[in-house]
Scaffold this active site. Sequence first.
Site, short mmCIF file in Angstrom:
data_model
loop_
_atom_site.label_atom_id
_atom_site.label_comp_id
_atom_site.label_asym_id
_atom_site.label_seq_id
_atom_site.Cartn_x
_atom_site.Cartn_y
_atom_site.Cartn_z
N TYR A 185 -34.47 18.99 85.78
CA TYR A 185 -35.82 19.07 86.77
C TYR A 185 -36.32 20.52 86.72
O TYR A 185 -35.51 21.21 87.45
CB TYR A 185 -35.79 18.33 88.01
CG TYR A 185 -35.23 17.05 88.25
CD1 TYR A 185 -35.46 16.02 87.08
CD2 TYR A 185 -34.64 16.28 89.09
CE1 TYR A 185 -35.08 14.81 87.07
CE2 TYR A 185 -34.41 14.94 89.34
CZ TYR A 185 -34.61 14.25 88.42
OH TYR A 185 -34.27 13.00 88.28
N GLY B 240 -45.91 7.33 93.03
CA GLY B 240 -47.10 7.52 93.92
C GLY B 240 -48.14 6.62 94.01
O GLY B 240 -49.14 6.68 94.80
N HIS C 47 -27.05 11.18 83.51
CA HIS C 47 -28.51 10.99 83.38
C HIS C 47 -29.14 10.33 82.23
O HIS C 47 -30.44 10.20 82.13
CB HIS C 47 -29.32 12.50 83.90
CG HIS C 47 -30.54 12.63 84.12
ND1 HIS C 47 -31.28 13.71 84.32
CD2 HIS C 47 -31.29 11.48 84.52
CE1 HIS C 47 -32.49 13.49 85.09
NE2 HIS C 47 -32.55 12.06 85.14
N SER D 33 -37.97 6.00 92.08
CA SER D 33 -39.39 5.64 92.14
C SER D 33 -39.45 4.62 93.06
O SER D 33 -40.10 3.78 92.90
CB SER D 33 -39.68 5.12 90.98
OG SER D 33 -39.36 5.98 89.76
N PRO D 34 -39.10 4.76 94.32
CA PRO D 34 -39.15 3.82 95.60
C PRO D 34 -40.77 3.68 95.69
O PRO D 34 -41.07 2.87 96.55
CB PRO D 34 -38.52 4.47 96.77
CG PRO D 34 -38.57 6.03 96.17
CD PRO D 34 -38.31 6.03 95.01
N LEU D 35 -41.76 4.62 95.40
CA LEU D 35 -43.07 4.75 95.79
C LEU D 35 -43.77 4.52 94.62
O LEU D 35 -44.78 4.79 94.50
CB LEU D 35 -43.64 5.93 96.25
CG LEU D 35 -42.84 6.43 97.84
CD1 LEU D 35 -43.30 7.68 98.23
CD2 LEU D 35 -43.10 5.34 98.83
#
Length: 332
Positions: free
Chosen positions: A65, A216, A134, A211-213
């Site tokens: 990242y 975005g 990963h 990616s719980p949201l």
Amino acid sequence: MTNRRKLGTVEVSALGFGCWAIGGPFSDTEGKPLGWGEVDDDESIRAVRRAVDLGVTFFDTADVYGAGHSEEVLGRALAGHRDEVVIASKWGNVFDADTKVRTGTDASPGYVRRALEATLKRLGTDHLDLYQLHIGPSIEDAVALREAGEDLVRDGLVRGYGWSTDDPGRAAAFAAGPHCVAVQHELSVLHDAPELLAVCDRHDLASINRSPLAMGLLGRRTASRPATGADIRSAAPDWLRFFRDGVPTAQWQSRVDAVREILTSDGRTLAQGALGWLWARSERTIPIPGFRTVAQAEENAGALAHGPLTSEQLAELAEVATAPGSPAVAAG
Ligand SMILES: NC(=O)c1ccc[n+]([C@@H]2O[C@H](COP(=O)([O-])OP(=O)(O)OC[C@H]3O[C@@H](n4cnc5c(N)ncnc54)[C@H](OP(=O)(O)O)[C@@H]3O)[C@@H](O)[C@H]2O)c1
């Protein structure tokens, strides 16, 4: 354990913070963005510290990242707080920290310790609580990596390991290792994963939810507030299905519209409702929403006070998602 979760032998807040976006820009070898665009490191550090103040004890990052930058920023933010928090990182991608390019992957067992040593240095710590694979090698190749994980546990460099994978077979294969404690996988109110949750139940693993949201979409991104510049959502590679040219696709936007009222019905924001769904879905879930600002850190940490959605809200959401002709069904 409404607000706490088990991660191997340690207990963490039911909410973790995902540190992909705070790594800032990096790209693939063709120059396509793999990060979320420009970031203000001082704001990222303030956001991490605010999260700690508000009771968040779990942080998820990866070496790639920002081509190392996320780990460096997180290390700076948590300096002096190491004993209060649980840190997870990942290995498998290879990158050039100077050019900020992800150059490839390395699934060899010999690479694991080298990658970890560099990660520990960037984070300014002597151990990781969780080290996650990963990339997606075959199960046969991953068995040797699982053994490499066991070696690191034996040497006191990591407490446990796991695989970031959406494949239940791969998650189960890694779970055969005695110190495999988690699987990281996609889970959100827009994307259920019953088979992976069953693997977690069977093997006593934490379910760390990326990616719980919905990147975005379950936040404030709409057609009139597009993601721009070096934000991966504006380039949207094929696997990124929620956005095109920085804008939510019509199908995904209609899914959000279908669940919004229920998620926000008891005074939660949309993001807080989405996190509440995850806590209600299973006692093993640990959502790790991404963030870039103190305001997002406060809103997401604020979801802990609301806790899981009620069983009535869950049932209403299930109905919306499965009603014939509903946007959720239409979008496949
Ligand atoms: N392969 C893997 O292992 C993998 C893959 C993906 C993610 N992850 C991990 O999972 C973490 C989270 O997943 P994700 O980054 O894909 O996406 P996400 O958590 O679903 O969405 C994060 C984005 O949502 C927006 N947001 C956050 N809080 C908000 C709030 N309270 N209100 C409105 N919008 C809000 C922010 O973007 P904007 O404000 O810019 O819209 C933020 O960057 C990552 O940071 C990473 O640690 C791992």
